[in-house]
Scaffold this motif. Structure first.
Motif, PDB file in Angstrom:
ATOM      1  N   TYR A 220       0.852  -1.184   0.000  1.00  0.00           N
ATOM      2  CA  TYR A 220       0.000   0.000   0.000  1.00  0.00           C
ATOM      3  C   TYR A 220       0.889   1.235   0.000  1.00  0.00           C
ATOM      4  CZ  TYR A 220      -4.045  -2.917   0.751  1.00  0.00           C
ATOM      5  OH  TYR A 220      -5.040  -3.837   0.585  1.00  0.00           O
ATOM      6  N   LEU A 221       0.577   2.139  -0.900  1.00  0.00           N
ATOM      7  CA  LEU A 221       1.351   3.369  -1.032  1.00  0.00           C
ATOM      8  C   LEU A 221       0.508   4.543  -0.600  1.00  0.00           C
ATOM      9  CD1 LEU A 221       2.654   2.746  -4.658  1.00  0.00           C
ATOM     10  CD2 LEU A 221       3.519   1.853  -2.504  1.00  0.00           C
ATOM     11  N   ILE A 222       1.162   5.500   0.012  1.00  0.00           N
ATOM     12  CA  ILE A 222       0.486   6.719   0.426  1.00  0.00           C
ATOM     13  C   ILE A 222       1.056   7.858  -0.404  1.00  0.00           C
ATOM     14  CG2 ILE A 222       0.218   8.351   2.327  1.00  0.00           C
ATOM     15  CD1 ILE A 222      -1.423   5.855   2.746  1.00  0.00           C
ATOM     16  N   ILE A 223       0.159   8.561  -1.097  1.00  0.00           N
ATOM     17  CA  ILE A 223       0.594   9.614  -2.021  1.00  0.00           C
ATOM     18  C   ILE A 223      -0.216  10.873  -1.749  1.00  0.00           C
ATOM     19  CG2 ILE A 223       0.772  10.239  -4.452  1.00  0.00           C
ATOM     20  CD1 ILE A 223       0.790   7.228  -5.057  1.00  0.00           C
ATOM     21  N   ALA A 224       0.469  12.011  -1.721  1.00  0.00           N
ATOM     22  CA  ALA A 224      -0.246  13.276  -1.538  1.00  0.00           C
ATOM     23  C   ALA A 224      -0.963  13.638  -2.831  1.00  0.00           C
ATOM     24  CB  ALA A 224       0.729  14.380  -1.139  1.00  0.00           C
ATOM     25  N   GLN A 225      -2.174  14.160  -2.710  1.00  0.00           N
ATOM     26  CA  GLN A 225      -2.958  14.533  -3.895  1.00  0.00           C
ATOM     27  C   GLN A 225      -2.184  15.499  -4.791  1.00  0.00           C
ATOM     28  OE1 GLN A 225      -5.703  13.121  -4.661  1.00  0.00           O
ATOM     29  NE2 GLN A 225      -6.989  12.713  -2.859  1.00  0.00           N
ATOM     30  N   ASP A 226      -1.422  16.418  -4.178  1.00  0.00           N
ATOM     31  CA  ASP A 226      -0.693  17.401  -4.990  1.00  0.00           C
ATOM     32  C   ASP A 226       0.664  16.880  -5.463  1.00  0.00           C
ATOM     33  OD1 ASP A 226       0.877  17.419  -2.752  1.00  0.00           O
ATOM     34  OD2 ASP A 226       0.515  19.517  -2.220  1.00  0.00           O
ATOM     35  N   GLY A 227       0.940  15.594  -5.197  1.00  0.00           N
ATOM     36  CA  GLY A 227       2.174  15.002  -5.697  1.00  0.00           C
ATOM     37  C   GLY A 227       3.420  15.380  -4.904  1.00  0.00           C
ATOM     38  N   SER A 228       3.254  16.077  -3.791  1.00  0.00           N
ATOM     39  CA  SER A 228       4.419  16.559  -3.044  1.00  0.00           C
ATOM     40  C   SER A 228       5.040  15.471  -2.173  1.00  0.00           C
ATOM     41  CB  SER A 228       4.010  17.732  -2.155  1.00  0.00           C
ATOM     42  OG  SER A 228       3.065  17.287  -1.181  1.00  0.00           O
ATOM     43  N   TYR A 229       4.344  14.339  -2.017  1.00  0.00           N
ATOM     44  CA  TYR A 229       4.843  13.334  -1.076  1.00  0.00           C
ATOM     45  C   TYR A 229       4.409  11.949  -1.504  1.00  0.00           C
ATOM     46  CZ  TYR A 229       5.726  10.922   3.353  1.00  0.00           C
ATOM     47  OH  TYR A 229       6.182  10.056   4.303  1.00  0.00           O
ATOM     48  N   SER A 230       5.290  10.953  -1.372  1.00  0.00           N
ATOM     49  CA  SER A 230       4.904   9.569  -1.611  1.00  0.00           C
ATOM     50  C   SER A 230       5.771   8.664  -0.756  1.00  0.00           C
ATOM     51  CB  SER A 230       5.054   9.205  -3.093  1.00  0.00           C
ATOM     52  OG  SER A 230       6.393   9.361  -3.496  1.00  0.00           O
ATOM     53  N   ALA A 231       5.174   7.663  -0.153  1.00  0.00           N
ATOM     54  CA  ALA A 231       5.920   6.737   0.704  1.00  0.00           C
ATOM     55  C   ALA A 231       5.161   5.436   0.822  1.00  0.00           C
ATOM     56  CB  ALA A 231       6.143   7.337   2.093  1.00  0.00           C
ATOM     57  N   ASN A 232       5.894   4.389   1.167  1.00  0.00           N
ATOM     58  CA  ASN A 232       5.232   3.138   1.492  1.00  0.00           C
ATOM     59  C   ASN A 232       4.415   3.368   2.759  1.00  0.00           C
ATOM     60  OD1 ASN A 232       4.720   0.390   2.455  1.00  0.00           O
ATOM     61  ND2 ASN A 232       6.184  -0.198   0.886  1.00  0.00           N
ATOM     62  N   GLN A 233       3.220   2.767   2.792  1.00  0.00           N
ATOM     63  CA  GLN A 233       2.350   3.009   3.937  1.00  0.00           C
ATOM     64  C   GLN A 233       3.020   2.648   5.266  1.00  0.00           C
ATOM     65  OE1 GLN A 233      -1.308   0.715   4.293  1.00  0.00           O
ATOM     66  NE2 GLN A 233      -2.365   2.513   5.078  1.00  0.00           N
ATOM     67  N   GLU A 234       3.926   1.649   5.209  1.00  0.00           N
ATOM     68  CA  GLU A 234       4.610   1.216   6.436  1.00  0.00           C
ATOM     69  C   GLU A 234       5.303   2.372   7.159  1.00  0.00           C
ATOM     70  OE1 GLU A 234       7.257  -1.624   4.685  1.00  0.00           O
ATOM     71  OE2 GLU A 234       6.065  -3.310   5.393  1.00  0.00           O
ATOM     72  N   ILE A 235       5.844   3.320   6.402  1.00  0.00           N
ATOM     73  CA  ILE A 235       6.608   4.393   7.033  1.00  0.00           C
ATOM     74  C   ILE A 235       6.062   5.774   6.693  1.00  0.00           C
ATOM     75  CG2 ILE A 235       8.745   3.048   7.050  1.00  0.00           C
ATOM     76  CD1 ILE A 235       9.552   5.204   4.752  1.00  0.00           C
ATOM     77  N   ALA A 236       4.940   5.848   5.978  1.00  0.00           N
ATOM     78  CA  ALA A 236       4.418   7.140   5.532  1.00  0.00           C
ATOM     79  C   ALA A 236       4.078   8.027   6.721  1.00  0.00           C
ATOM     80  CB  ALA A 236       3.187   6.926   4.666  1.00  0.00           C
ATOM     81  N   GLU A 237       4.416   9.312   6.577  1.00  0.00           N
ATOM     82  CA  GLU A 237       4.126  10.286   7.632  1.00  0.00           C
ATOM     83  C   GLU A 237       2.881  11.076   7.263  1.00  0.00           C
ATOM     84  OE1 GLU A 237       7.695  12.551   7.822  1.00  0.00           O
ATOM     85  OE2 GLU A 237       8.910  10.811   8.404  1.00  0.00           O
ATOM     86  N   PHE A 238       2.300  11.717   8.264  1.00  0.00           N
ATOM     87  CA  PHE A 238       1.139  12.577   8.008  1.00  0.00           C
ATOM     88  C   PHE A 238       1.041  13.588   9.138  1.00  0.00           C
ATOM     89  CE2 PHE A 238      -0.284   9.171  10.700  1.00  0.00           C
ATOM     90  CZ  PHE A 238      -1.224   9.721  11.554  1.00  0.00           C
ATOM     91  N   GLN A 239       0.210  14.577   8.932  1.00  0.00           N
ATOM     92  CA  GLN A 239       0.066  15.593   9.971  1.00  0.00           C
ATOM     93  C   GLN A 239      -1.189  15.321  10.787  1.00  0.00           C
ATOM     94  OE1 GLN A 239      -0.576  20.252   9.639  1.00  0.00           O
ATOM     95  NE2 GLN A 239       1.505  19.698   9.046  1.00  0.00           N
ATOM     96  N   ARG A 240      -1.004  15.259  12.093  1.00  0.00           N
ATOM     97  CA  ARG A 240      -2.136  14.983  12.988  1.00  0.00           C
ATOM     98  C   ARG A 240      -2.904  16.268  13.276  1.00  0.00           C
ATOM     99  NH1 ARG A 240       1.871  12.012  13.345  1.00  0.00           N
ATOM    100  NH2 ARG A 240       1.964   9.858  14.039  1.00  0.00           N
ATOM    101  N   VAL A 241      -4.197  16.125  13.448  1.00  0.00           N
ATOM    102  CA  VAL A 241      -5.038  17.274  13.799  1.00  0.00           C
ATOM    103  C   VAL A 241      -5.397  17.149  15.277  1.00  0.00           C
ATOM    104  CG1 VAL A 241      -7.198  18.468  13.327  1.00  0.00           C
ATOM    105  CG2 VAL A 241      -5.972  17.307  11.470  1.00  0.00           C
ATOM    106  N   HIS A 242      -5.026  18.140  16.061  1.00  0.00           N
ATOM    107  CA  HIS A 242      -5.297  18.084  17.499  1.00  0.00           C
ATOM    108  C   HIS A 242      -6.366  19.109  17.866  1.00  0.00           C
ATOM    109  CE1 HIS A 242      -1.737  15.649  17.882  1.00  0.00           C
ATOM    110  NE2 HIS A 242      -1.041  16.578  17.249  1.00  0.00           N
ATOM    111  N   THR A 243      -7.204  18.732  18.811  1.00  0.00           N
ATOM    112  CA  THR A 243      -8.154  19.721  19.349  1.00  0.00           C
ATOM    113  C   THR A 243      -7.476  20.412  20.519  1.00  0.00           C
ATOM    114  OG1 THR A 243      -9.073  17.969  20.714  1.00  0.00           O
ATOM    115  CG2 THR A 243     -10.219  18.472  18.666  1.00  0.00           C
ATOM    116  N   LYS A 244      -7.709  21.706  20.618  1.00  0.00           N
ATOM    117  CA  LYS A 244      -7.121  22.482  21.725  1.00  0.00           C
ATOM    118  C   LYS A 244      -8.159  22.584  22.832  1.00  0.00           C
ATOM    119  CE  LYS A 244      -3.125  23.608  19.919  1.00  0.00           C
ATOM    120  NZ  LYS A 244      -2.075  22.704  20.368  1.00  0.00           N
ATOM    121  N   ALA A 245      -7.724  22.329  24.071  1.00  0.00           N
ATOM    122  CA  ALA A 245      -8.658  22.457  25.193  1.00  0.00           C
ATOM    123  C   ALA A 245      -7.861  22.510  26.475  1.00  0.00           C
ATOM    124  CB  ALA A 245      -9.621  21.266  25.231  1.00  0.00           C
ATOM    125  N   ASP A 246      -8.455  23.114  27.495  1.00  0.00           N
ATOM    126  CA  ASP A 246      -7.804  23.133  28.814  1.00  0.00           C
ATOM    127  C   ASP A 246      -7.909  21.748  29.421  1.00  0.00           C
ATOM    128  OD1 ASP A 246      -7.222  25.791  28.595  1.00  0.00           O
ATOM    129  OD2 ASP A 246      -9.147  26.417  29.448  1.00  0.00           O
TER     130      ASP A 246
END
Length: 571
Positions: A220-246
């Motif tokens: 399985y390959l992970i590819i950015a829609q804009d073509g800026s990134y491609s990696a094997n899913q085993e090691i593919a990185e991504f940006q996490r979305v965090h909720t901010k809260a006290d």
RNA sequence: CGGGGCGUAGCUCAGUCUGGUAGAGCGCUUGCUUUGGGAGCAAGAAGUCGUAGGUUCGAAUCCUGUCGCCCCGACCA
């Protein structure tokens, strides 16, 4: 070559178990025959293609100054102990004893043998850099062979190894090899997707895989829609979305019988991304069996390759329930809260929990969970990192694009190995000042049989393969329609004419009906099919049909030679 | 390694549940007819039913072991 004399047999039906187009057509067309699981006999037609592929690769290897060698398949175990891989590799490495009770292995790759050769040959910096390569059989006792020639146990690989003074020199050669790979695959009609990959048991730092995108691929390959990134899913990185809260106060809640993320989040009316789970593995570190807890947000999956690489261990096993309980943890209710003093546990935290907040996690007590768990306040570990598996729909690493997932077949790879083998095996040279130095290495592989299968996956229709010009088993498929003397004479004459201009001709001279011959022609996939029949011959013409086209055209027989020369770029 | 499925002619399969001694299509051989997208008729060769043991008067069929092949999984608590 006359079909009537050629060792060829086509099958009307797909043999049981064949599902991939390449597997089906290789069997039906008479290219290969299975001998046992993951072991295939290559038949004459298939062998011609492999030979063509090898010619393309040899040409490109010579362009990057490669020196061809041939190293043994059977090797002493000691060699693999020197590099440390004898112990690091599992059952894929076939071990046995010879008649004098020496421990031997069947090589699954040739870094050890190459490094052994290099340490014998190499003495001075003046010899560097150099690249040695070979076409060589490998044996890998795969846990499960599958997909015809896609994953087999015994196969020929082109494996190349380069030696350099320093990383800068390796980097520049790596780029040349990258280009050589692009050339090889282009000549096989394939446009690969290049992805960053795991270096696994090979060690090393940077590696790229050349992948053929196909619905049937096992990776399985992970590819950015804009073509800026491609990696094997085993090691593919991504940006996490965090909720901010006290941070809210920790709260213990009863969750009897609710163990899964789905059950717990449903009971407490929270989203899975507000939960935290502890995925547990059994690992061996310093000869001790340890329990590793990987803490990760409930909606994410762990990439065991990322965990394995972080811990620098050769394998991970999902922890069994009794193993988990032997550490006093409760499956389904585990977390790192309250375990700060435990030295016998490895606690890893994915960024999704170390940077998230107010998560629901296990209370380490049967039937209870905790609400509002926060990193540092409620639990801690020095091992924070990226342990999550990237999925389609996540944000790309730079956050500017969305990731998509595709399946692919790995058709080649290139590694910056570094000094893993040269150092462990004592390969060195003297520099200008007379000091011992360790060369840095690269290695570069292509599976020949898999590339043949990939070429079919890449180029076929419902009737069979459509071979690219450079790797077609023959250049021209000549078919006689009818047995009239003038037809047969014309065929014999044309065949002789084309062969004398260096073309490889397969002449289907069998006494078969046209339909049978055309079906077989489709299974054999030769780019040009020329049919000679009485009707056309009246006007001095024969049929010219390209395998990729549906329609044919009538061409004067006298012009066929020139048309072929143009088609194959030999004019 | 775990789970599931399948082993009957060169290939694809039926027959197994309900035991009675081997079948079809394709392929192969021979002859005749046919001849533009896997032809027709006729005759024929070809299988110790994966293998070993057991039950039975009798086993492809039931039971046990074993070998081989295929598929899914190798992980989310």
């Amino acid at each position: 070559m006359l079909v009537s004399k050629y060792l060829l047999k086509t099958l009307r039906e797909s043999p049981t178990g064949a599902e991939l187009p390449s597997h089906i057509f290789l069997l039906r067309g008479g290219y290969v025959k299975q001998l046992a699981s993951g072991l295939y006999s290559i038949l004459p037609l298939g062998k011609r293609i492999l030979t063509k592929i090898e010619a393309v690769i040899r040409d490109e290897m010579e362009k990057v100054a490669g020196q061809e060698v041939d190293l043994p398949l059977v090797q002493p175990a000691e060699l693999w102990m020197e590099s440390g891989r004898y112990g690091a590799i599992g059952a894929e490495l076939l071990r046995f004893k010879d008649r004098s009770e020496h421990h031997m292995v069947l090589a699954m790759t040739h870094e050890e043998a190459i490094t052994d050769l290099a340490r014998y040959m190499l003495s001075s910096y003046k010899q560097l850099p150099f690249m040695i390569w070979q076409f060589k059989l490998k044996f890998r006792d795969e846990p499960r062979a599958r997909g015809g020639l896609v994953r087999v146990r015994e196969f020929v690989m082109k494996d190349a190894y380069s030696f350099h003074r320093d990383d800068a020199d390796l980097d520049s050669y790596y780029q040349r090899m990258y280009q050589a790979y692009e050339n090889i695959f282009a000549r096989a009609g394939i446009k690969p997707i290049v992805v960053k990959s795991d270096t696994g048991i090979m060690g090393g730092k940077i590696a790229h895989e050349f992948m053929l995108e196909t619905g049937h691929g096992e990776d399985y390959l992970i590819i950015a829609q804009d073509g800026s990134y491609s990696a094997n899913q085993e090691i593919a990185e991504f940006q996490r979305v965090h909720t901010k809260a006290d941070h809210l106060p920790l709260e213990k809640v009863a969750t009897p019988g609710k163990k899964t993320i789905e059950e717990v989040s449903a009971l407490l009316a929270v989203k899975p991304e507000q939960t935290m789970k502890a995925v547990m593995y059994e690992v061996e570190q310093d000869k001790k069996r340890m329990l590793a807890l990987v803490l990760i947000r409930g909606d994410l999956d762990v990439s065991d390759v990322k965990v394995r690489n972080y811990l620098k261990v050769p394998w991970l096993l999902p922890a069994q329930e009794d193993f988990i309980r032997s550490f006093g943890l409760v499956p389904g209710y585990a977390s790192a809260v309250g375990l700060a003093e435990r030295k016998d546990l490895l606690v890893l935290a994915d960024f999704s929990v170390s940077e998230g907040n107010n998560l629901v996690g296990g209370a380490n007590e049967e039937g209870f969970h905790l609400k509002h768990v926060n990193f540092r306040r409620d639990f801690n570990t020095p091992h924070c990192g990226d342990f999550a598996k990237a999925q389609a729909g996540y944000l790309s690493p730079d956050g500017k694009s969305t990731l998509r997932a595709v399946r692919g077949i790995e058709i080649g790879n290139i590694f910056k190995l570094g000094t893993k083998f040269s150092e462990s095996m004592g390969c060195n040279y003297l520099d200008e000042s007379g000091k011992h130095q360790t060369p840095t290495m690269g290695c570069y592989g292509i599976g020949i049989g898999r590339l043949m299968a990939a070429a079919i996956e890449n180029s076929h229709d419902e009737f069979g393969p459509i071979w690219p010009k450079e790797i077609t088993p023959f250049h021209v498929h000549l078919v006689n329609i009818g047995k009239e003397p003038e037809v047969l004479e014309t065929c014999a004459k044309l065949m002789q004419e084309w062969e004398s201009q260096g073309l490889e001709v397969l002449f289907d001279d069998r006494d078969e009906r046209p339909g049978v011959k055309f079906k077989d022609a489709d299974l054999w996939g030769i780019p040009v099919r020329i049919a000679v029949g009485k009707k056309g011959l009246v006007e001095g013409k024969a049929e010219w049909k390209l395998r990729k086209d549906k329609e044919f055209s009538l061409v004067p027989t006298a012009e066929l030679a020139q048309k072929l020369a143009i088609f194959y770029g030999r004019s």
